[in-house]
Design an enzyme around this catalytic site. Structure first.
Site, PDB file in Angstrom:
ATOM      1  N   HIS A  75       0.863  -1.226   0.040  1.00 29.13           N
ATOM      2  CA  HIS A  75      -0.119   0.033  -0.064  1.00 29.13           C
ATOM      3  C   HIS A  75       0.755   1.455  -0.001  1.00 29.13           C
ATOM      4  O   HIS A  75       2.195   1.369   0.241  1.00 29.13           O
ATOM      5  CB  HIS A  75      -0.883   0.078   1.173  1.00 29.13           C
ATOM      6  CG  HIS A  75      -2.276  -0.981   1.152  1.00 29.13           C
ATOM      7  ND1 HIS A  75      -1.960  -2.171   1.443  1.00 29.13           N
ATOM      8  CD2 HIS A  75      -3.424  -0.416   0.830  1.00 29.13           C
ATOM      9  CE1 HIS A  75      -3.062  -2.829   1.120  1.00 29.13           C
ATOM     10  NE2 HIS A  75      -4.030  -1.962   0.952  1.00 29.13           N
ATOM     11  N   LYS A 105      -0.540   4.751   4.561  1.00 29.07           N
ATOM     12  CA  LYS A 105      -1.504   3.868   5.271  1.00 29.07           C
ATOM     13  C   LYS A 105      -0.788   3.345   6.631  1.00 29.07           C
ATOM     14  O   LYS A 105       0.357   3.078   6.372  1.00 29.07           O
ATOM     15  CB  LYS A 105      -1.652   2.576   4.510  1.00 29.07           C
ATOM     16  CG  LYS A 105      -2.730   1.642   4.858  1.00 29.07           C
ATOM     17  CD  LYS A 105      -3.112   0.545   3.826  1.00 29.07           C
ATOM     18  CE  LYS A 105      -3.853  -0.351   4.579  1.00 29.07           C
ATOM     19  NZ  LYS A 105      -5.248   0.378   4.884  1.00 29.07           N
TER      20      LYS A 105
END
Length: 210
Positions: free
Chosen positions: A123, A127
């Site tokens: 990600h 995040k």
């Protein structure tokens, strides 16, 4: 998919409306003639934080929750709320990922004893939680303890599961190309949920299993 036969627009309250996901949900909702984002609303869509989710629960309204990093205490509160109103929780509202969960369940039943299973996720660097909620759900389905996590650039989300057999390997991979995939699923979930009876729902409840 379950169709809503009513012509009334589903009024949605966004918890976390200033976040990236909240803004994306609002953007898509403005183009959807079946929904309207308002204060109050028939259904709450929550992409916020654990504290935001607590506020969403306190509203005592049908709730679509996609916030990750929640504590067991908050999950208990979500389950308690589902005794009064419908609640749908998912760590990932992508329709493709919902189907991946179904495929993983299928593969686990047939390959668990023969295969070495690995889970890897990537990600964007902003995040916070790692592993991702989606990867944790995969690990729970497959009864795998370890997940390899990466945080790179602006990657929306990549999840890959490998089933290594004696002489072959099966790979199941999903990449979200845009946050719009999550927002689309959340809006579909809200339209499904608002006239359902109290229950703790998942994406599986309104997507036809393969």
């Amino acid at each position: 998919m379950h169709a809503n036969c009513s012509t009334k627009k589903v009024e949605i309250f966004l918890m976390g409306k200033e976040g990236k996901m909240g803004k994306m949900v609002r953007e898509l909702a403005e183009k959807d003639p079946e929904v309207e984002v308002v204060e109050g609303g028939d259904v709450v869509i929550d992409f916020s934080s654990p504290e935001g989710t607590k506020k969403a629960i306190a509203m005592q309204k049908p709730l679509v929750c996609g916030t990750t990093g929640l504590s067991e205490e908050i999950f208990e509160q979500l389950h308690a709320l589902s005794k009064k109103v419908p609640v749908l929780y998912s760590p990932n509202f992508s329709l493709g990922m919902a189907l991946c969960f179904e495929m993983l369940t299928f593969l686990k039943k047939r390959l668990k004893k023969q295969a070495k299973i690995t889970i890897e996720e990537t990600h964007h660097t902003q995040k916070i939680d790692a592993p991702s909620g989606t990867a944790k759900r995969m690990a729970k389905i497959l009864e795998v303890e370890e997940v390899l996590s990466h945080r790179e650039g602006n990657v929306t989300g990549i999840h890959q599961v490998d089933f290594l057999l004696a002489n072959e390997k099966i790979t199941l991979s999903h990449e979200a190309l845009s946050r719009a995939s999550f927002a689309e699923g959340a809006l579909m979930a809200a339209k499904f949920l608002w006239n359902q009876p109290p229950k703790y729902y998942s994406m599986r409840d309104f997507i036809n299993p393969i």
